[in-house]
Design a protein around this motif. Sequence first.
Motif, mmCIF file in Angstrom:
data_model
loop_
_atom_site.group_PDB
_atom_site.id
_atom_site.type_symbol
_atom_site.label_atom_id
_atom_site.label_comp_id
_atom_site.label_asym_id
_atom_site.label_seq_id
_atom_site.Cartn_x
_atom_site.Cartn_y
_atom_site.Cartn_z
ATOM 1 N N ILE A 278 54.065 50.403 98.474
ATOM 2 C CA ILE A 278 54.345 49.504 97.361
ATOM 3 C C ILE A 278 54.653 48.102 97.894
ATOM 4 C CG2 ILE A 278 55.260 51.395 95.969
ATOM 5 C CD1 ILE A 278 58.047 49.917 96.271
ATOM 6 N N ILE A 279 54.241 47.112 97.141
ATOM 7 C CA ILE A 279 54.583 45.719 97.409
ATOM 8 C C ILE A 279 55.078 45.135 96.095
ATOM 9 C CG2 ILE A 279 53.112 45.268 99.405
ATOM 10 C CD1 ILE A 279 50.924 44.349 97.570
ATOM 11 N N PHE A 280 55.987 44.190 96.161
ATOM 12 C CA PHE A 280 56.531 43.656 94.909
ATOM 13 C C PHE A 280 57.018 42.225 95.095
ATOM 14 C CE2 PHE A 280 59.685 46.287 97.081
ATOM 15 C CZ PHE A 280 60.778 45.461 97.189
ATOM 16 N N LYS A 281 57.069 41.517 93.963
ATOM 17 C CA LYS A 281 57.575 40.149 93.908
ATOM 18 C C LYS A 281 58.414 39.998 92.649
ATOM 19 C CE LYS A 281 53.709 37.988 96.385
ATOM 20 N NZ LYS A 281 52.627 36.971 96.330
ATOM 21 N N GLY A 282 59.436 39.152 92.740
ATOM 22 C CA GLY A 282 60.290 38.893 91.593
ATOM 23 C C GLY A 282 60.116 37.475 91.098
ATOM 24 N N TYR A 283 60.184 37.295 89.774
ATOM 25 C CA TYR A 283 60.000 35.985 89.156
ATOM 26 C C TYR A 283 61.062 35.772 88.083
ATOM 27 C CZ TYR A 283 55.331 36.261 91.248
ATOM 28 O OH TYR A 283 54.278 36.393 92.136
ATOM 29 N N THR A 284 61.336 34.496 87.808
ATOM 30 C CA THR A 284 62.233 34.156 86.709
ATOM 31 C C THR A 284 61.870 32.774 86.200
ATOM 32 O OG1 THR A 284 64.546 34.093 85.986
ATOM 33 C CG2 THR A 284 64.041 33.035 88.086
ATOM 34 N N TYR A 285 62.450 32.399 85.065
ATOM 35 C CA TYR A 285 62.200 31.079 84.503
ATOM 36 C C TYR A 285 62.809 29.995 85.382
ATOM 37 C CZ TYR A 285 60.882 33.488 80.196
ATOM 38 O OH TYR A 285 60.266 34.296 79.278
ATOM 39 N N GLY A 286 62.153 28.845 85.426
ATOM 40 C CA GLY A 286 62.705 27.692 86.127
ATOM 41 C C GLY A 286 62.321 27.572 87.574
ATOM 42 N N SER A 287 61.788 28.644 88.152
ATOM 43 C CA SER A 287 61.354 28.608 89.546
ATOM 44 C C SER A 287 59.830 28.651 89.579
ATOM 45 C CB SER A 287 61.928 29.801 90.316
ATOM 46 O OG SER A 287 61.400 29.851 91.624
ATOM 47 N N GLY A 288 59.240 27.697 90.246
ATOM 48 C CA GLY A 288 57.788 27.643 90.307
ATOM 49 C C GLY A 288 57.197 28.626 91.290
ATOM 50 N N HIS A 290 57.887 32.675 93.529
ATOM 51 C CA HIS A 290 58.605 33.942 93.440
ATOM 52 C C HIS A 290 59.997 33.813 94.056
ATOM 53 C CE1 HIS A 290 55.957 34.050 97.082
ATOM 54 N NE2 HIS A 290 57.111 34.334 97.656
ATOM 55 N N ILE A 291 60.921 34.610 93.569
ATOM 56 C CA ILE A 291 62.299 34.584 94.063
ATOM 57 C C ILE A 291 62.609 35.790 94.942
ATOM 58 C CG2 ILE A 291 63.187 33.198 92.156
ATOM 59 C CD1 ILE A 291 64.135 35.788 90.829
ATOM 60 N N VAL A 292 61.707 36.781 94.949
ATOM 61 C CA VAL A 292 61.867 37.984 95.769
ATOM 62 C C VAL A 292 60.497 38.428 96.260
ATOM 63 C CG1 VAL A 292 62.655 40.393 95.850
ATOM 64 C CG2 VAL A 292 63.820 38.770 94.357
ATOM 65 N N THR A 293 60.425 38.893 97.494
ATOM 66 C CA THR A 293 59.237 39.595 97.970
ATOM 67 C C THR A 293 59.696 40.833 98.742
ATOM 68 O OG1 THR A 293 59.131 38.370 100.064
ATOM 69 C CG2 THR A 293 57.846 37.509 98.211
ATOM 70 N N GLY A 294 58.855 41.853 98.749
ATOM 71 C CA GLY A 294 59.207 43.039 99.501
ATOM 72 C C GLY A 294 58.090 44.056 99.507
ATOM 73 N N PHE A 313 63.111 44.149 101.384
ATOM 74 C CA PHE A 313 62.837 42.998 100.523
ATOM 75 C C PHE A 313 63.675 41.809 100.970
ATOM 76 C CE2 PHE A 313 66.456 45.018 98.394
ATOM 77 C CZ PHE A 313 67.295 43.927 98.146
ATOM 78 N N ALA A 314 63.256 40.628 100.518
ATOM 79 C CA ALA A 314 64.007 39.401 100.785
ATOM 80 C C ALA A 314 64.158 38.620 99.486
ATOM 81 C CB ALA A 314 63.289 38.547 101.823
ATOM 82 N N ILE A 315 65.375 38.158 99.222
ATOM 83 C CA ILE A 315 65.662 37.281 98.092
ATOM 84 C C ILE A 315 65.714 35.861 98.619
ATOM 85 C CG2 ILE A 315 67.395 36.627 96.370
ATOM 86 C CD1 ILE A 315 68.249 39.554 96.283
#
Length: 401
Positions: A278-288, A290-294, A313-315
């Motif tokens: 599995i691979i994943f990325k995190g996103y949220t409003y206001g950030s152009g 990704h805020i997380v990868t792993g 993972f890394a934040i």
Amino acid sequence: MSKVLLHTPEGVRDVYGKECSVKLTLENKINQVFNRFGYHNIQTPTFEFFDIFSKERGSVASKDLYKFFDREGNTLVLRPDMTPSIARMVAKYYMDASTPVKLCYNANTYINNSELQGKLKEITQLGCEQINDDSVEADAEMIALVSESLQAAGLKEYLVEIGHADFYKGLLQDCGLDEETEEELRIRIENKNDFGVEELLDEHGVKGEAKEALLKLPALFGSVDVLETAKKLTSNETALNAIERLEELYSILEDYGVAKYISFDLGMVSNYKYYTGIIFKGYTYGSGNHIVTGGRYDKLLGQFGKDAAAIGFAIYMDQIMIALASEDIRKNYDYSFRVVIYEPEFRKYALQLATDYRNQGINTELISKKADISIEDYVKAKKEDGASCVTYVSKDGATEI
């Protein structure tokens, strides 16, 4: 003094005042979540031997590394990525361990990439790594830990997109593409370049089921329903096993209560070649960005002599800070401190006063007043610096200003 000495190099910046206080507060909150989940803090060197991050490791390209030499002529690099460093450390200190090893860190990484114009080349990462567990339960714990950490940072709206490296690899198995072409295809898929993907496949004579699946890959993102769609596109066993793993993962994430923060992107193909599951990325409003990868990297430790499964993972704290600024959440973080300014002859009383405040848990700055600086100037400077209260100790006693 030349003004150039007051500036930082491109890609790095100073963090001070309230911003620094908020950043440290957030890092502490996130680290507490890591510890509550049973992850133990470690530190690895800021620089390592060049070979730790070589092409074979699938990490950052050599041209993007900050390189220098030691006295013996060995090539060293500032770490661009924490995962190979941790893999090396685990192989050294946990070689004989067979039970799960759970580690966490707070560290800066460095990438000298000219393409990152306007972006930082030194970034702060907080992350976790779990070694010796290849189960889908370990996958789920990491995703749940990401969700818990983002909530601890103050984010209420975010999304964790999940893919699987083997789905893409399975589709490639029957294509007969060389490594260079596969890399170009990866880039076009990641950029959702549908026309570019089709053009490349046609150029290399890819036909049939594999072509149709790869053409639809950029659009395979969204809710859990996309997994059912993906299963109808291929008969490749590797790809289907990947989908089955993701379905099982989602079921466990429902038990964790974080399914509402989850989506899937089967076109997610990381440029870190060490990912195997599995691979994943995190996103949220206001950030152009990704805020997380792993992701899972079950073969990387083998390159250091330890055959063990791993996931991590890394934040990205700098992106978290940007997101919080846009949501105006920073105002909720306490940056209050008191200031006690005293005339020199009243030092003992002022010191006791400051000590009393500190014993109450109040951050207190103690300043001996200089004769050539007025109390008004002190108060103005400290209020601008964010002081919540200034107390002046003089012959008139302790006066709040």
